[in-house]
Design a protein around this motif. Structure first.
Motif, short mmCIF file in Angstrom:
data_model
loop_
_atom_site.label_atom_id
_atom_site.label_comp_id
_atom_site.label_asym_id
_atom_site.label_seq_id
_atom_site.Cartn_x
_atom_site.Cartn_y
_atom_site.Cartn_z
N LYS A 15 0.83 -1.22 0.00
CA LYS A 15 0.00 0.00 0.00
C LYS A 15 0.87 1.26 0.00
N THR A 16 1.81 1.30 0.93
CA THR A 16 2.66 2.49 1.03
C THR A 16 3.52 2.63 -0.23
N SER A 17 4.08 1.52 -0.69
CA SER A 17 4.93 1.55 -1.88
C SER A 17 4.16 2.03 -3.11
N TRP A 37 -5.20 8.45 1.54
CA TRP A 37 -4.69 8.08 2.86
C TRP A 37 -4.08 6.69 2.84
N ASP A 38 -2.91 6.62 3.43
CA ASP A 38 -2.21 5.35 3.56
C ASP A 38 -2.63 4.73 4.89
N THR A 39 -3.01 3.48 4.86
CA THR A 39 -3.36 2.80 6.12
C THR A 39 -2.07 2.28 6.73
N ALA A 40 -1.82 2.60 7.96
CA ALA A 40 -0.59 2.16 8.60
C ALA A 40 -0.85 1.57 9.96
MG MG Z 1 2.37 0.67 4.75
#
Ligand code: MG
Ligand code: GDP
Length: 176
Positions: free
Chosen positions: A23-25, A65-68
Motif C-alpha cells: 500500500k505504502t509503496s 490516505w495510507d493505512t498504517a
Molecule cells: Mg504501509
C-alpha cells in the motif's frame, strides 16, 4: 437539471489490505514516481497525499490516505471508513493469505463504508512473476463476484499505477 461536477470537492480515498501487500509503496510510486525497496514502518506510513487528476477536462481532487498499522488489529473500522469516497483494496499476487483475506476486507467495507463508495481491487507485485501464486483470472473472478473493477499493478515498476488512480477518479466523477 444536471449540475456541473464540483471541482472543489476533495475525495477522501484510502489504501486498504493486509500489511505487506504494498500500500505504502504503491502510493509512493504514484506520488513520487519511485520505488523505495524495503519495508516501510508498518506503523508510520506516509499519512496522506493530495493529487489532482483530469477527467473529461474537469479537475478531480483525491486526498489519498495510507493505512498504517491498523491492518494488524482490524481496527480500521467505522471512523476510518466513514468519510471515504474511494478505496483501493490491495492483495499481493505472491501471497495467498493476502488474497484470501480480501473477502474479509470486503465484508468489513460493506459494513462500515458508505454504500456508494468506489472500490478498486488491485493485485500488486506483478514484477515478481516467478513467485506468483494468485493467477490474474482468480483476481478477476473475485472482483466480478463483488462487482468491482480489478487491475494488476507493480509498485516497483509502476505498471498500471497511474491507471488505477485514474480509474478511481473517473468513477468518482461519473458518480457525482
Ligand atoms: Mg504501509
Ligand atoms: P504495506 O504494508 O501494504 O504498506 O506494504 P509496503 O509498501 O511497506 O511493502 C511491503 C514490502 O513489499 C516492502 O518490502 C516493499 O518493498 C515490497 N513491495 C511493495 N510493492 C511491491 C511491488 O510491486 N513489487 C515488489 N517486488 N515488491 C514490492
Amino acid at each position: 437539471i444536471t449540475f456541473p461536477y464540483n471541482e472543489d470537492l476533495m475525495h477522501k480515498t484510502i489504501m486498504v489490505g493486509d500489511s505487506g501487500v504494498g500500500k505504502t509503496s504503491l502510493l509512493v510510486q504514484y506520488d513520487q514516481g519511485k520505488f523505495i525497496p524495503g519495508s516501510f514502518s508498518a506503523t508510520v506510513g506516509i499519512g496522506f497525499t493530495n493529487k489532482v487528476l483530469t477527467v473529461d477536462n474537469a479537475k478531480v481532487k483525491l486526498q489519498i490516505w495510507d493505512t498504517a498499522g491498523q491492518e494488524r488489529f482490524r481496527s480500521v473500522t467505522h471512523a476510518y471508513y466513514r468519510d471515504a469516497q474511494a478505496l483501493l483494496l490491495l492483495y499481493d499476487i505472491t501471497s495467498k493469505s493476502s488474497f484470501d483475506n480480501i473477502r474479509a476486507w470486503l465484508t468489513e467495507i460493506h459494513e462500515y463504508a458508505q454504500k456508494d463508495v468506489v472500490i478498486m481491487l488491485l493485485g500488486n507485485k506483478t514484477d515478481m512473476a516467478g513467485e506468483r501464486v494468485i493467477k490474474h483470472e482468480e483476481g478477476e473472478k473475485l472482483a466480478k463476484e463483488y462487482g468491482v473493477p480489478f487491475m494488476e499493478t507493480s509498485a516497483k515498476t509502476g505498471v498500471n499505477v497511474e491507471l488505477a488512480f485514474l480509474a478511481v477518479a473517473k468513477e468518482l466523477k461519473h458518480r457525482a
